[in-house]
Write a protein that holds these residues in place. Structure first.
Motif, PDB file in Angstrom:
ATOM      1  N   LEU A  14       0.839  -1.190   0.000  1.00  0.00           N
ATOM      2  CA  LEU A  14       0.000   0.000   0.000  1.00  0.00           C
ATOM      3  C   LEU A  14       0.877   1.244   0.000  1.00  0.00           C
ATOM      4  O   LEU A  14       1.847   1.340   0.744  1.00  0.00           O
ATOM      5  CB  LEU A  14      -0.904  -0.008   1.236  1.00  0.00           C
ATOM      6  CG  LEU A  14      -1.958   1.087   1.351  1.00  0.00           C
ATOM      7  CD1 LEU A  14      -2.937   1.017   0.182  1.00  0.00           C
ATOM      8  CD2 LEU A  14      -2.704   0.956   2.666  1.00  0.00           C
ATOM      9  N   GLU A  19     -14.460   6.499  -3.462  1.00  0.00           N
ATOM     10  CA  GLU A  19     -13.337   5.874  -4.176  1.00  0.00           C
ATOM     11  C   GLU A  19     -13.825   4.859  -5.201  1.00  0.00           C
ATOM     12  O   GLU A  19     -13.247   4.730  -6.281  1.00  0.00           O
ATOM     13  CB  GLU A  19     -12.378   5.218  -3.182  1.00  0.00           C
ATOM     14  CG  GLU A  19     -11.675   6.192  -2.251  1.00  0.00           C
ATOM     15  CD  GLU A  19     -10.762   7.165  -2.968  1.00  0.00           C
ATOM     16  OE1 GLU A  19     -10.041   6.746  -3.897  1.00  0.00           O
ATOM     17  OE2 GLU A  19     -10.783   8.361  -2.613  1.00  0.00           O
ATOM     18  N   ALA A  52      -5.972   1.298  -5.069  1.00  0.00           N
ATOM     19  CA  ALA A  52      -5.990   0.350  -3.953  1.00  0.00           C
ATOM     20  C   ALA A  52      -7.295  -0.423  -3.832  1.00  0.00           C
ATOM     21  O   ALA A  52      -7.296  -1.542  -3.326  1.00  0.00           O
ATOM     22  CB  ALA A  52      -5.693   1.085  -2.647  1.00  0.00           C
ATOM     23  N   LEU A  53      -8.406   0.120  -4.294  1.00  0.00           N
ATOM     24  CA  LEU A  53      -9.689  -0.570  -4.134  1.00  0.00           C
ATOM     25  C   LEU A  53     -10.122  -1.376  -5.360  1.00  0.00           C
ATOM     26  O   LEU A  53     -11.210  -1.931  -5.376  1.00  0.00           O
ATOM     27  CB  LEU A  53     -10.788   0.438  -3.772  1.00  0.00           C
ATOM     28  CG  LEU A  53     -10.701   1.033  -2.371  1.00  0.00           C
ATOM     29  CD1 LEU A  53     -11.818   2.044  -2.137  1.00  0.00           C
ATOM     30  CD2 LEU A  53     -10.742  -0.055  -1.300  1.00  0.00           C
ATOM     31  N   THR A 111     -16.194   7.013   2.267  1.00  0.00           N
ATOM     32  CA  THR A 111     -14.898   6.925   1.587  1.00  0.00           C
ATOM     33  C   THR A 111     -14.929   5.822   0.545  1.00  0.00           C
ATOM     34  O   THR A 111     -14.488   6.017  -0.593  1.00  0.00           O
ATOM     35  CB  THR A 111     -13.760   6.659   2.598  1.00  0.00           C
ATOM     36  OG1 THR A 111     -13.702   7.748   3.514  1.00  0.00           O
ATOM     37  CG2 THR A 111     -12.424   6.494   1.908  1.00  0.00           C
ATOM     38  N   ARG A 167      -3.636   6.192  -1.837  1.00  0.00           N
ATOM     39  CA  ARG A 167      -4.494   5.015  -2.024  1.00  0.00           C
ATOM     40  C   ARG A 167      -4.173   4.228  -3.289  1.00  0.00           C
ATOM     41  O   ARG A 167      -5.023   4.009  -4.147  1.00  0.00           O
ATOM     42  CB  ARG A 167      -5.960   5.406  -2.011  1.00  0.00           C
ATOM     43  CG  ARG A 167      -6.454   5.782  -0.639  1.00  0.00           C
ATOM     44  CD  ARG A 167      -7.947   5.579  -0.552  1.00  0.00           C
ATOM     45  NE  ARG A 167      -8.576   6.435   0.406  1.00  0.00           N
ATOM     46  CZ  ARG A 167      -8.480   6.301   1.721  1.00  0.00           C
ATOM     47  NH1 ARG A 167      -7.753   5.358   2.223  1.00  0.00           N
ATOM     48  NH2 ARG A 167      -9.101   7.126   2.519  1.00  0.00           N
ATOM     49  N   GLN A 168      -2.926   3.787  -3.369  1.00  0.00           N
ATOM     50  CA  GLN A 168      -2.505   2.959  -4.490  1.00  0.00           C
ATOM     51  C   GLN A 168      -1.758   1.751  -3.961  1.00  0.00           C
ATOM     52  O   GLN A 168      -1.172   1.784  -2.883  1.00  0.00           O
ATOM     53  CB  GLN A 168      -1.598   3.738  -5.439  1.00  0.00           C
ATOM     54  CG  GLN A 168      -2.307   4.847  -6.171  1.00  0.00           C
ATOM     55  CD  GLN A 168      -1.415   5.462  -7.227  1.00  0.00           C
ATOM     56  OE1 GLN A 168      -0.199   5.507  -7.095  1.00  0.00           O
ATOM     57  NE2 GLN A 168      -2.024   5.939  -8.294  1.00  0.00           N
ATOM     58  N   LEU A 217     -12.385   1.339   6.370  1.00  0.00           N
ATOM     59  CA  LEU A 217     -12.689   2.599   5.692  1.00  0.00           C
ATOM     60  C   LEU A 217     -14.178   2.897   5.819  1.00  0.00           C
ATOM     61  O   LEU A 217     -15.010   1.990   5.789  1.00  0.00           O
ATOM     62  CB  LEU A 217     -12.283   2.527   4.217  1.00  0.00           C
ATOM     63  CG  LEU A 217     -10.800   2.244   3.949  1.00  0.00           C
ATOM     64  CD1 LEU A 217     -10.569   1.986   2.470  1.00  0.00           C
ATOM     65  CD2 LEU A 217      -9.948   3.395   4.434  1.00  0.00           C
ATOM     66  N   GLU A 277       0.645   5.744  -0.836  1.00  0.00           N
ATOM     67  CA  GLU A 277      -0.275   6.873  -0.945  1.00  0.00           C
ATOM     68  C   GLU A 277      -0.111   7.512  -2.307  1.00  0.00           C
ATOM     69  O   GLU A 277       0.974   7.466  -2.871  1.00  0.00           O
ATOM     70  CB  GLU A 277      -0.007   7.886   0.164  1.00  0.00           C
ATOM     71  CG  GLU A 277      -0.365   7.362   1.549  1.00  0.00           C
ATOM     72  CD  GLU A 277      -1.816   6.940   1.697  1.00  0.00           C
ATOM     73  OE1 GLU A 277      -2.699   7.578   1.118  1.00  0.00           O
ATOM     74  OE2 GLU A 277      -2.065   5.945   2.393  1.00  0.00           O
ATOM     75  N   ASN A 293      -9.592  -2.833   6.347  1.00  0.00           N
ATOM     76  CA  ASN A 293      -8.977  -1.584   6.797  1.00  0.00           C
ATOM     77  C   ASN A 293      -9.930  -0.560   7.372  1.00  0.00           C
ATOM     78  O   ASN A 293      -9.551   0.573   7.618  1.00  0.00           O
ATOM     79  CB  ASN A 293      -8.115  -0.984   5.690  1.00  0.00           C
ATOM     80  CG  ASN A 293      -6.787  -1.718   5.570  1.00  0.00           C
ATOM     81  OD1 ASN A 293      -6.677  -2.862   5.974  1.00  0.00           O
ATOM     82  ND2 ASN A 293      -5.790  -1.061   5.037  1.00  0.00           N
TER      83      ASN A 293
END
Length: 190
Positions: free
Chosen positions: A44, A97, A74-75, A93, A48-49, A89, A46, A87
């Motif tokens: 992971l 995303e 990331a998703l 969020t 979110r990648q 979230l 930032e 995680n």
């Protein structure tokens, strides 16, 4: 200014110093050979990648190509279902995303949330050609000391070659790799 090709040796050097990458690499090679899949380890980053930090290609003539250092949201795909599952979230969020993701066959948000719950229940996630047509992606989470998913082990295969009966065996082998790495007391870095 722009970053030139000279940055590549620096990036490769940084990835090679990542203890997780060096510990997982031989396991990925064995997994790729046994199941004829492309195996990757992601971390992971930032914003979110997920970044590919180790990989092994299968030996079959036609295989999927992934590059060291590749980034993806990331998703997305199987890894994204795991990140959402483990995680914590917020729903807002996740929804925000999720709307940004690009899929070959986009699931509805409600269907995706159901897949997130199924992934949490079984301990691994499957993307059966939803993210990329004809490609099945199987992922398992690797947890940080805080209990959140910080990395993943991922296997990619041609859907028709990776029959559904092989997916549980593949996932079990991937979980065994994860468990061995995490129990080895090796500092796999952050």
């Amino acid at each position: 200014y722009s970053i030139g090709i000279g940055i590549l040796p620096l990036a490769r050097s940084a990835l090679q110093r990542n203890t997780f990458s060096s510990v997982v690499q031989p396991h990925l090679s064995a997994l790729s050979n046994k199941f004829d899949v492309t195996s990757i380890a992601t971390q992971l980053a930032e914003p979110r990648q997920m970044v590919v930090v180790a990989l092994a290609q299968s030996s079959i003539p036609f295989r999927l190509q992934v590059d060291l250092g590749s980034r993806f949201p990331a998703l997305i795909s199987a890894t994204g279902r795991l990140l959402a599952a483990y995680n914590g979230l917020s729903d807002s969020t996740l929804k925000t995303e999720f709307k940004k993701l690009k899929w070959d066959h986009p699931p509805s948000y409600d269907d995706w949330l159901l897949q997130v719950a199924q992934s949490r229940d079984r301990g691994y996630a499957i993307d059966p050609g939803v993210y990329i047509s004809g490609v099945t992606v199987v992922a398992i989470p690797v947890f940080g000391s805080d209990g959140k998913m910080t990395r993943s082990l991922v296997a990619l295969g041609i859907t028709e070659r990776l029959e559904s009966k092989d997916v549980p065996k593949l996932a079990k082998a991937m979980m065994a790799i994860r468990d061995e790495i995490q129990s080895s007391q090796i500092d796999i870095g952050s």
